[in-house]
Design a protein around this motif. Structure first.
Motif, PDB file in Angstrom:
ATOM      1  N   UNK A  60       3.664  -3.437   2.003  1.00  0.00           N
ATOM      2  CA  UNK A  60       2.147  -3.106   2.329  1.00  0.00           C
ATOM      3  C   UNK A  60       1.172  -4.124   2.530  1.00  0.00           C
ATOM      4  N   UNK A  61       0.162  -4.417   3.531  1.00  0.00           N
ATOM      5  CA  UNK A  61      -0.940  -5.276   3.581  1.00  0.00           C
ATOM      6  C   UNK A  61      -1.971  -4.437   4.154  1.00  0.00           C
ATOM      7  N   UNK A  62      -3.219  -4.847   3.464  1.00  0.00           N
ATOM      8  CA  UNK A  62      -4.595  -4.042   4.051  1.00  0.00           C
ATOM      9  C   UNK A  62      -5.218  -5.175   4.693  1.00  0.00           C
ATOM     10  N   UNK A  63      -6.009  -4.632   5.691  1.00  0.00           N
ATOM     11  CA  UNK A  63      -6.658  -5.413   6.504  1.00  0.00           C
ATOM     12  C   UNK A  63      -8.072  -4.828   6.733  1.00  0.00           C
ATOM     13  N   UNK A  64      -9.151  -5.800   6.615  1.00  0.00           N
ATOM     14  CA  UNK A  64     -10.497  -5.478   6.990  1.00  0.00           C
ATOM     15  C   UNK A  64     -11.105  -6.367   7.814  1.00  0.00           C
TER      16      UNK A  64
END
Length: 182
Positions: free
Chosen positions: A158-162
């Motif tokens: 899992x990787x989060x991106x903003x």
């Protein structure tokens, strides 16, 4: 009246101090684990779910992305197939390059057909920051929008991106994504 002046002075000082606060840099995350290497994470199939929010925070568009990613040496291709909540689709093919040599630790560049010039990126620890200008079609017109794009590796899946979108320094909205590796 003195309480009001004191309150206004305190509010002005707080605003001034907030304006002087420095923006985060990838180096701020250098000790964070797991370490993000784009060539490892973006290799094979990656799926993503995301939203666009306007400057008020209202969700204005939802989407999914199927990414077929390959790397050969220091060069990678991220073939992105977007499907939006209104049924429309889009494709973007990123061509990434990991830079080598002194002073280039964790640095990457990237190009795509709708990116103006070359995206510049820096990885450190579990974080990656991209800066680029994207040509976005909106209501029959095309606008060049600047992106300050941050990715944070949570674990090996899992990787989060903003990403904050702006034009002439004015914040237009944000893109938020959750990447997953099946």
């Amino acid at each position: 009246m003195n309480h009001r002046r004191l309150f206004l002075a305190a509010a002005a000082a707080s605003a001034l101090l907030a304006g002087c606060a420095s923006a985060p840099t990838p180096a701020d995350y250098a000790a964070e684990k797991p370490v993000l290497a784009l060539e490892r994470y973006f290799d094979g199939l990656v799926l993503a779910h995301g939203i666009f929010t306007d400057r008020s925070g209202k969700v204005v568009r939802r989407f999914t992305v199927r990414m077929d990613c390959t790397w050969k040496g220091d060069e990678g291709v991220l073939d992105e197939a977007f499907t939006y909540s209104d049924g429309s689709t889009q494709r973007r093919v990123w061509r990434l390059k990991k830079l080598r040599g002194a002073g280039n630790e964790g640095r990457y560049t990237g190009t795509a057909d709708d990116v103006v010039g070359t995206a510049q990126g820096q990885a450190a620890g579990n974080a990656f920051q991209w800066a680029y200008t994207l040509r976005l079609p909106v209501d029959g017109k095309v606008y060049d929008i600047q992106f300050d794009d941050w990715m944070f590796l949570v674990d090996d899946k899992v990787m989060l991106n903003k990403a904050v979108m702006s034009k002439f320094g004015i914040r237009l909205g944000e893109v938020t994504l959750a990447f997953t590796k099946p």
